[in-house]
Design a protein around this motif. Structure first.
Motif, PDB file in Angstrom:
ATOM      1  N   VAL A  95       2.339  -0.578  -2.779  1.00 21.92           N
ATOM      2  CA  VAL A  95       1.167  -1.148  -3.457  1.00 21.92           C
ATOM      3  C   VAL A  95       0.243  -0.067  -4.000  1.00 21.92           C
ATOM      4  CG1 VAL A  95       1.011  -3.402  -2.321  1.00 21.92           C
ATOM      5  CG2 VAL A  95       0.118  -1.412  -1.170  1.00 21.92           C
ATOM      6  N   GLU A  96      -0.399  -0.385  -5.117  1.00 21.33           N
ATOM      7  CA  GLU A  96      -1.395   0.507  -5.711  1.00 21.33           C
ATOM      8  C   GLU A  96      -2.663   0.449  -4.862  1.00 21.33           C
ATOM      9  OE1 GLU A  96      -1.663   2.450  -8.465  1.00 21.33           O
ATOM     10  OE2 GLU A  96       0.401   2.123  -9.185  1.00 21.33           O
ATOM     11  N   ASP A  97      -3.289   1.582  -4.679  1.00 24.72           N
ATOM     12  CA  ASP A  97      -4.549   1.603  -3.937  1.00 24.72           C
ATOM     13  C   ASP A  97      -5.670   1.051  -4.810  1.00 24.72           C
ATOM     14  OD1 ASP A  97      -6.552   2.064  -2.145  1.00 24.72           O
ATOM     15  OD2 ASP A  97      -6.738   4.207  -2.630  1.00 24.72           O
TER      16      ASP A  97
ATOM     17  N   GLY B  20      -8.741   0.819  -3.550  1.00 25.75           N
ATOM     18  CA  GLY B  20      -9.913   1.148  -2.742  1.00 25.75           C
ATOM     19  C   GLY B  20      -9.793   0.635  -1.320  1.00 25.75           C
ATOM     20  N   ASP B  21      -8.733  -0.118  -1.026  1.00 26.85           N
ATOM     21  CA  ASP B  21      -8.569  -0.620   0.337  1.00 26.85           C
ATOM     22  C   ASP B  21      -7.203  -0.221   0.921  1.00 26.85           C
ATOM     23  OD1 ASP B  21      -6.986  -2.139  -1.274  1.00 26.85           O
ATOM     24  OD2 ASP B  21      -7.589  -4.081  -0.421  1.00 26.85           O
ATOM     25  N   GLY B  22      -6.640   0.878   0.398  1.00 28.07           N
ATOM     26  CA  GLY B  22      -5.305   1.322   0.812  1.00 28.07           C
ATOM     27  C   GLY B  22      -5.209   1.608   2.299  1.00 28.07           C
ATOM     28  N   GLY B  23      -6.246   2.273   2.835  1.00 31.80           N
ATOM     29  CA  GLY B  23      -6.252   2.616   4.256  1.00 31.80           C
ATOM     30  C   GLY B  23      -6.270   1.362   5.112  1.00 31.80           C
ATOM     31  N   THR B  24      -7.076   0.389   4.693  1.00 34.81           N
ATOM     32  CA  THR B  24      -7.176  -0.872   5.428  1.00 34.81           C
ATOM     33  C   THR B  24      -5.848  -1.614   5.380  1.00 34.81           C
ATOM     34  OG1 THR B  24      -9.448  -0.954   4.666  1.00 34.81           O
ATOM     35  CG2 THR B  24      -8.574  -2.964   5.652  1.00 34.81           C
ATOM     36  N   LYS B  25      -5.208  -1.566   4.209  1.00 37.38           N
ATOM     37  CA  LYS B  25      -3.916  -2.252   4.074  1.00 37.38           C
ATOM     38  C   LYS B  25      -2.859  -1.638   4.993  1.00 37.38           C
ATOM     39  CE  LYS B  25      -3.910  -4.442  -0.431  1.00 37.38           C
ATOM     40  NZ  LYS B  25      -3.764  -4.168  -1.864  1.00 37.38           N
ATOM     41  N   ILE B  26      -2.859  -0.304   5.076  1.00 36.90           N
ATOM     42  CA  ILE B  26      -1.904   0.341   5.999  1.00 36.90           C
ATOM     43  C   ILE B  26      -2.194  -0.106   7.429  1.00 36.90           C
ATOM     44  CG2 ILE B  26      -1.102   2.532   6.992  1.00 36.90           C
ATOM     45  CD1 ILE B  26      -1.603   3.867   4.309  1.00 36.90           C
ATOM     46  N   ALA B  27      -3.485  -0.121   7.776  1.00 33.68           N
ATOM     47  CA  ALA B  27      -3.863  -0.528   9.135  1.00 33.68           C
ATOM     48  C   ALA B  27      -3.370  -1.947   9.422  1.00 33.68           C
ATOM     49  CB  ALA B  27      -5.379  -0.435   9.310  1.00 33.68           C
TER      50      ALA B  27
ATOM     51  N   TYR C 122       6.463   1.117   4.051  1.00 33.68           N
ATOM     52  CA  TYR C 122       5.223   0.685   3.425  1.00 33.68           C
ATOM     53  C   TYR C 122       4.627   1.873   2.681  1.00 33.68           C
ATOM     54  CZ  TYR C 122       0.948  -2.033   2.795  1.00 33.68           C
ATOM     55  OH  TYR C 122      -0.094  -2.723   2.254  1.00 33.68           O
ATOM     56  N   GLY C 123       4.308   1.679   1.418  1.00 33.83           N
ATOM     57  CA  GLY C 123       3.794   2.787   0.620  1.00 33.83           C
ATOM     58  C   GLY C 123       2.525   2.426  -0.117  1.00 33.83           C
ATOM     59  N   ILE C 124       1.617   3.387  -0.182  1.00 37.77           N
ATOM     60  CA  ILE C 124       0.409   3.212  -0.988  1.00 37.77           C
ATOM     61  C   ILE C 124       0.436   4.265  -2.086  1.00 37.77           C
ATOM     62  CG2 ILE C 124      -2.105   3.435  -1.040  1.00 37.77           C
ATOM     63  CD1 ILE C 124      -1.461   0.984   0.470  1.00 37.77           C
ATOM     64  N   VAL C 125       0.345   3.795  -3.339  1.00 37.84           N
ATOM     65  CA  VAL C 125       0.228   4.729  -4.457  1.00 37.84           C
ATOM     66  C   VAL C 125      -1.260   4.986  -4.625  1.00 37.84           C
ATOM     67  CG1 VAL C 125       0.655   5.131  -6.899  1.00 37.84           C
ATOM     68  CG2 VAL C 125       2.274   3.755  -5.555  1.00 37.84           C
TER      69      VAL C 125
ATOM     70  N   VAL D 294      -7.400   7.334   1.116  1.00 38.47           N
ATOM     71  CA  VAL D 294      -6.670   6.409   1.992  1.00 38.47           C
ATOM     72  C   VAL D 294      -6.696   6.845   3.455  1.00 38.47           C
ATOM     73  CG1 VAL D 294      -4.427   5.336   2.444  1.00 38.47           C
ATOM     74  CG2 VAL D 294      -5.175   5.699   0.080  1.00 38.47           C
TER      75      VAL D 294
ATOM     76  N   GLN E  67      -9.964   6.292   5.420  1.00 39.49           N
ATOM     77  CA  GLN E  67     -10.178   4.860   5.626  1.00 39.49           C
ATOM     78  C   GLN E  67      -9.275   4.326   6.751  1.00 39.49           C
ATOM     79  OE1 GLN E  67      -8.909   1.969   2.528  1.00 39.49           O
ATOM     80  NE2 GLN E  67     -11.101   1.538   2.331  1.00 39.49           N
ATOM     81  N   LEU E  68      -8.022   4.792   6.732  1.00 36.57           N
ATOM     82  CA  LEU E  68      -7.087   4.387   7.777  1.00 36.57           C
ATOM     83  C   LEU E  68      -7.573   4.880   9.139  1.00 36.57           C
ATOM     84  CD1 LEU E  68      -4.435   3.262   8.901  1.00 36.57           C
ATOM     85  CD2 LEU E  68      -3.266   5.306   8.068  1.00 36.57           C
TER      86      LEU E  68
ATOM     87  N   GLU F 204     -10.236   2.644  10.392  1.00 30.05           N
ATOM     88  CA  GLU F 204      -9.671   1.367  10.848  1.00 30.05           C
ATOM     89  C   GLU F 204      -9.024   1.514  12.227  1.00 30.05           C
ATOM     90  OE1 GLU F 204      -9.714  -1.628   9.512  1.00 30.05           O
ATOM     91  OE2 GLU F 204     -10.812  -1.074   7.694  1.00 30.05           O
TER      92      GLU F 204
END
Lengths: 262, 319
Positions: free
Chosen positions: A242-244, A246-253, B297-300, B306, B309-310, B313
């Motif tokens: 997924v494209e970040d 602004g909530d990429g970190g939260t999504k990983i969590a 799981y990947g973040i672009v 990121v 923020q992680l 969390e």
């Protein structure tokens, strides 16, 4: 004068897909590009540095099929003086113990060896044990995983560095077996002159019989261990990307919570 | 039940975790006997841990030579014990030194050598993961009791009570012409983070981290997660992080429950060191980075946005 034998090996390029043969589970040499193992260039470089600091001769030793000549020529073009190539169909499928016996016998063909230098481990088999086995077979001290080597007269000092032991300072007298890590030096590029000169340098080709070994001591059928099964691992498949926003970190969590990883 | 010799990996008597894994694996093959080679007093310090992981016997091979010569004393002691006890197998950690000791021992005892096992079965067959996890192989010894090196972190250590009956054994005299003398040691300063190959979570940074200073972002996330820190070869070669933390073909092979790759493109050499991780999470600016091909799981996106923020969390959930 320091008489040095450097071990080189031709391996499948780590950039290509490496496979085992379906019939006998040995390395499928045809499926991948063959190159001089990167660590061997550093072994050759270290041998040349020791030679250039005083006087010496550097012999390249390679056990491998006929096409390993390319790897030998590369080492010669860097500046090694001569080479021994042990090539014999009977060696196909030899285990590491038999391979070490063959190498030790070939080293025995070089008179008055002071130093054997090898890479710490190959990028294909990766057992990291041939130098230690040579020390055992030749009755020499092993100074392995060197990131620094110094030779003064008949004394050798090595800084051994491994990720789990840290640094160990080792000392011994020549003759000795040394293996080098990838941190030891930056290998030189062969010059055009070196490449031309390498074509004329002597390469002695030997068989198992030439080494005084019995074919019954080597090869797949005489190995002390055997591979009963081999299968490629199913490739990993890409998961969600997924494209970040602004909530990429939260999504990983959230993903990790879902997987019970946090 | 046949004895299984286990070479204890220790630092001055402090038993390394891999030894508890070896003792666990050994119990599938027979009755584990721990072999401690070191300076006088070493076995005494190690004994309690060895007992709690099922060592029935503890062979104490202690002498000054044992500590001051490299590799050779361990080979001598194991060879003498192998002859005396006719073990079902000999187990050693697949560390650089362990692999050297086991190879020399196999040659000495005339036994099949099985390198870098990730699993050991009761009949002495082992599973190996080769070509950076690209192939799985099963192999066994065809001559003599197998000498097996076991990859650290590949067996889950399980406690079991053992008698740990101590028996002292001689350290054969070392021939100084055939062994290197240890004149000094500088052990790895591990700090408070878990050992890379032993950690259940690894957070790694690559070229995308951009500088040594900015690796603090990787470390911050790692610490919040109780993770080890890793680095790609590109990051190490650029001087961002010390070489001992390199993951990949020429570095360490890790197989944690969770691997988080930050700013790592995923060159084949890096993947060779981490692709057997259970779960892989990747963050990279480049949507085409090959790391995404193997990530669950990947973040672009920008790792500097990121990762913190992680981290927040994770901290929140830990309360």
């Amino acid at each position: 004068m320091t008489n040095i034998v450097v071990l080189v090996k031709q391996v499948p390029d780590t950039y290509s897909e490496r496979k085992l043969a379906e019939t006998d589970h040995t390395l499928d040499r045809e499926s991948a590009d063959a190159v001089l193992d990167e660590i061997n260039e550093r072994a050759v470089e270290e041998a040349l540095k020791i030679k250039e600091a005083g006087e010496g001769e550097v012999t390249v030793l390679c056990v491998g099929p006929d096409r390993a000549t390319d790897a030998i020529r590369k080492a010669l073009s860097m500046g090694a003086d001569k080479a021994i190539h042990v090539s014999d169909e009977a060696l196909h499928g030899s285990d590491i113990l038999a391979t070490a016996k063959v190498i030790a016998a070939a080293i025995g063909k070089v008179e008055g060896v002071d130093l054997v230098i090898a890479g710490n481990e190959s990028s294909d088999g990766g057992a990291g044990a041939v130098p230690a086995l040579l020390a055992e077979l030749l009755g020499m001290p092993q100074l392995t995983y060197a990131h620094h080597v110094s030779v003064e007269g008949s004394a050798i000092k090595v800084d051994r560095e491994t990720a789990d032991e840290g640094i160990t300072h080792l000392e011994a007298n020549l003759p000795a077996v040394v293996s080098v890590t990838e941190k030891i030096n930056e290998p030189r590029y062969p010059s055009f002159k070196g490449i031309m000169a390498a074509k004329k340098k002597p390469v002695e080709t030997l068989t198992v019989a030439d080494l005084g070994l019995d074919a019954g001591e080597v090869g797949l059928d005489n190995a002390w261990s055997t591979v009963s099964e081999a299968a490629p691992k199913p490739p990993r498949t890409a998961g969600e990307k997924v494209e970040d926003d602004g909530d990429g970190g939260t999504k990983i969590a959230e993903y990790l919570v879902g997987q019970k990883l946090i | 039940m046949a004895e299984v010799l286990v070479l204890v990996d220790h630092v001055d008597g402090e038993v390394k975790k891999v030894t508890t894994e070896l003792l666990t694996a050994a119990r599938a093959l027979g009755e584990p006997s721990a072999v401690v080679v070191g300076a006088p007093g070493t076995a005494g310090k190690a004994k309690e841990t060895l007992a709690s992981f099922g060592a029935a016997k503890v062979y104490a091979a202690e002498s000054d030579d044992a500590a001051s010569y490299h590799v050779a004393p361990k080979v001598e002691v194991l060879a003498a014990l192998a002859e005396k006890t006719s073990p079902a197998a000999v187990l050693v950690a697949a560390t650089p030194e362990g692999k050297e000791v086991s190879a020399r021992l196999a040659l000495r005892t005339g036994s099949g050598l099985l390198v870098d096992a990730v699993g050991v079965e009761s009949d002495g067959t082992v599973e190996q993961s080769i070509f950076g996890g690209g192939f799985t192989v099963k192999s066994k010894s065809t001559k003599g009791a197998p000498v097996i090196s076991v990859r650290p972190g590949s067996v889950d250590a399980e406690q079991a009570q053992g008698a740990a009956a101590e028996e002292s054994v001689d350290v054969p005299a070392v021939d100084a012409a055939k062994a290197a003398k240890v004149t000094g040691v500088e052990p790895v300063v591990g700090g408070d983070r878990p050992e890379l190959t032993e950690a259940s979570v690894v957070v790694s940074g690559g070229r995308g981290v951009g500088s040594a200073e900015q690796f603090s972002v990787i470390e911050g996330l790692a610490d919040a997660m109780g993770a080890a820190v890793g680095a790609s070869r590109a990051a190490v070669d650029s001087g961002y992080y010390p070489a001992q933390f390199q993951v990949g073909q020429t570095g360490k092979t890790v197989s944690p429950q969770l691997y988080i790759a930050l700013g790592i493109s995923g060159a084949i050499q890096h993947r060779a060191g981490m692709q057997t991780s259970k779960t892989i999470v990747a963050v990279n600016k480049d949507p085409e980075a090959p790391i995404f091909e193997i990530a669950d799981y990947g973040i672009v996106g920008d790792l500097f946005q990121v990762a913190p923020q992680l981290q927040e969390e994770v901290a929140k959930r830990k309360g």
